[in-house]
Design a protein around this motif. Sequence first.
Motif, mmCIF file in Angstrom:
data_model
loop_
_atom_site.group_PDB
_atom_site.id
_atom_site.type_symbol
_atom_site.label_atom_id
_atom_site.label_comp_id
_atom_site.label_asym_id
_atom_site.label_seq_id
_atom_site.Cartn_x
_atom_site.Cartn_y
_atom_site.Cartn_z
ATOM 1 N N SER A 83 0.882 -0.868 0.313
ATOM 2 C CA SER A 83 -0.266 -0.575 0.233
ATOM 3 C C SER A 83 0.981 1.381 -0.232
ATOM 4 O O SER A 83 0.165 2.171 0.018
ATOM 5 C CB SER A 83 -1.084 -0.317 1.234
ATOM 6 N N ALA A 84 2.052 1.296 0.490
ATOM 7 C CA ALA A 84 2.909 1.885 0.786
ATOM 8 C C ALA A 84 3.627 2.479 -1.096
ATOM 9 O O ALA A 84 4.009 3.568 -1.347
ATOM 10 C CB ALA A 84 4.422 2.575 1.748
ATOM 11 N N LEU A 85 3.642 1.557 -1.396
ATOM 12 C CA LEU A 85 4.489 1.299 -3.171
ATOM 13 C C LEU A 85 2.937 3.102 -3.999
ATOM 14 O O LEU A 85 2.347 2.726 -3.695
ATOM 15 C CB LEU A 85 4.395 0.511 -3.569
ATOM 16 N N PRO A 86 4.019 3.682 -4.429
ATOM 17 C CA PRO A 86 2.989 4.205 -5.712
ATOM 18 C C PRO A 86 2.360 2.883 -6.836
ATOM 19 O O PRO A 86 3.423 2.530 -7.096
ATOM 20 C CB PRO A 86 4.241 5.537 -5.991
ATOM 21 N N SER A 87 1.341 3.512 -6.983
ATOM 22 C CA SER A 87 0.628 2.558 -7.802
ATOM 23 C C SER A 87 1.407 2.841 -9.103
ATOM 24 O O SER A 87 1.194 4.616 -9.682
ATOM 25 C CB SER A 87 -0.673 3.267 -7.712
ATOM 26 N N ALA A 88 1.113 1.818 -9.972
ATOM 27 C CA ALA A 88 1.800 1.394 -11.976
ATOM 28 C C ALA A 88 0.826 2.349 -12.420
ATOM 29 O O ALA A 88 -0.625 2.379 -12.224
ATOM 30 C CB ALA A 88 1.712 0.164 -11.818
ATOM 31 N N GLY A 89 0.528 2.997 -13.541
ATOM 32 C CA GLY A 89 0.296 3.145 -14.567
ATOM 33 C C GLY A 89 -0.671 4.724 -14.952
ATOM 34 O O GLY A 89 0.242 5.696 -15.076
#
Length: 89
Positions: A83-89
């Motif tokens: 959840s702490a990772l930036p979302s891809a896209g």
Amino acid sequence: MTRSAGSAAYTVYAADGGAWAGPQAKPSQPVGAIMFAHDIGIRHLAEKEFDIVHWTEVPDHGGHFAAMDEQVRRAADLRSFLSALPSAG
């Protein structure tokens, strides 16, 4: 018993320049780790090899089979890391 450990280790060492060929570039993907009781994880050494963005120490739970013994805790930590990772896209 078969005295094959040396030749087996050499196969790994000799493949593609050897696992011990020298310093490698740090992987670009973020890494998370959870250290249960009796795990050996030294963060400042791990940070030399990986981009550590999430590190959890659980000194009083787990053990040799922590992935099976502490499934709920491990899953919660994995969710926290992801959840702490930036979302891809």
